[in-house]
Scaffold this active site. Sequence first.
Site, short mmCIF file in Angstrom:
data_model
loop_
_atom_site.label_atom_id
_atom_site.label_comp_id
_atom_site.label_asym_id
_atom_site.label_seq_id
_atom_site.Cartn_x
_atom_site.Cartn_y
_atom_site.Cartn_z
N GLU A 20 0.76 -1.29 0.11
CA GLU A 20 0.01 0.01 0.05
C GLU A 20 1.09 1.36 -0.06
O GLU A 20 1.91 1.27 0.75
CB GLU A 20 -0.84 0.13 1.14
CG GLU A 20 -1.79 1.18 1.44
CD GLU A 20 -2.75 1.13 2.60
OE1 GLU A 20 -3.71 1.71 2.53
OE2 GLU A 20 -2.02 0.56 3.48
N LYS B 91 -10.28 0.99 -1.96
CA LYS B 91 -10.21 0.59 -0.40
C LYS B 91 -11.73 0.81 0.12
O LYS B 91 -12.12 1.85 -0.12
CB LYS B 91 -9.09 1.35 0.34
CG LYS B 91 -9.02 0.95 1.94
CD LYS B 91 -7.76 1.55 2.35
CE LYS B 91 -7.36 1.09 3.92
NZ LYS B 91 -6.35 1.82 4.33
N CYS C 280 -5.04 -3.09 3.09
CA CYS C 280 -4.69 -2.93 4.53
C CYS C 280 -5.95 -3.04 5.58
O CYS C 280 -6.31 -4.13 5.98
CB CYS C 280 -4.17 -1.65 4.74
SG CYS C 280 -3.22 -1.41 6.26
#
Length: 506
Positions: free
Chosen positions: A264, A339, A373
């Site tokens: 990321e 995300k 993440c």
Amino acid sequence: MAHEELHLNLRNLTLDDYDQLQELMDEVYDDIGGAWPKETIKALVEQFPDGQICIEDNGHLVAVALTVCVKYERFSNPHAYDDLILRNEKIWHNANGDSLYGLDVFIHPEYRGYRLGRRLYEARKELCRSMNLRAILAGGRIPNYFKYSEQYTPEEYIHRVDRKEIYDPILTFQLSNDFQVTRLMHKYLPEDEKSLGYATLLEWRNILYTPPSSVLNVKKTQVRLGAVQWQMREFTSVEEVLKQVEYFVDALSDYKSDFALFPEFFNAPLMGLTDQMDQTRAIRFLAGFTEQFRNEMSEMAVSYNINIITGSMPLIENDRVYNVSYLCHRDGRVDEQRKIHITPHERRDWVIEGGDKFQVFDTDAGRVAIMICYDIEFPELGRIAASQDVDIICVPFWTDTKNGYLRVRHCAQARAIENECYVVITGSVGNLPKVENLDVQYAQSSVFSPSDFAFPHDAVMAETTPNTEMIMFSDMDLEKLKLVRNEGSVTNLKDRRVDLYELKTR
């Protein structure tokens, strides 16, 4: 018989065994006609030797399984036992069949309790897998039904056997060996008075079956994934970052990797080229390079013949900032995953917003989901991916401290276990003191598997040295996922209580 006196040997039947086979069949099947004639057994042994399996004890035949090949479409529908019998009591064997048909399994009465039937069934299953056949079919007698026929219909009897309220020597055994009852058949074996002519149509499906197709169209089942544990460093230009990216892509490609996974915000050092006083402006500055990174990494994917998951980078759309990862296929296609869950830091300092679409992507090396993440810390996404038959979940992450890293790691391991898939995490390491909010990093990239016998004992397939720039490889067997989902020690996906709960998406 004392078990220490046993000397069991599993092998294929030969015609020389006929005298012992006849004696055994006459004893076991005295109520439905006894043994097959020698010519019948001779034809089976000659036409399909691998399908005739027996167990001997000290040279004496004690258990036998007779098998033929059939067409699934024909014998997965109601039929009678006589449909398998040709003239002169020869048994129909279709050498071009796509399934096995279990004719008979019989065990010497003195050897019942040693689970010899299970050994014969396991040998049949291995044969089915090795021949890449679709299923094992069988017509199963229900010889205890005559005791309950006045109380229950055949359907009710089968249901109670399945619930273990009634014991049936054949059906109970079949169900315990992962066979499913697909139909009730009438007049299957009319002379079977104990079953009153009824039988169950049983099926065991080979989950590894691959329909015949062109070699070029067959998807890989052995997949190699490479991940980059990226060292944060100062860069003076986009070209300098891309040169470092290409170095790693080239290295991973040299080792025949199917995937290259980056962390990321791996290109975040470029924010050091602009004013650090305004973090919102800095992330938007970085987003100005995203199209170039996407295009050039897509070109690398094609030229190096490797699927690249681009870590993540900021994207501006309609004046809103998103955190996006691209899947650059080696055939030139590019997919996008934003995300979904945004951390408090991303919202506060960079004003990043969450995406509203999550999907699993088809690749030439399995079905892949990307969770950036924080996303891996929400089990709902993993379950959605599992419902779409995900094989590998890729998690590019950035964490600054060890406790932040451990949140990602532990949740990734949980997703691998509960969704019976592979999960790969990779992050960045090193210090970046000239970039606000990215001054320190902590990472140990890893590959996690389901936790069962087919996988490493700790369910960790590969991992890097913490906080050291390096690349990591892991070879993943997608066939093992099919096996663990259907025949594992536990079967998390199959055992969900969908009668009590379900996951809904808006």
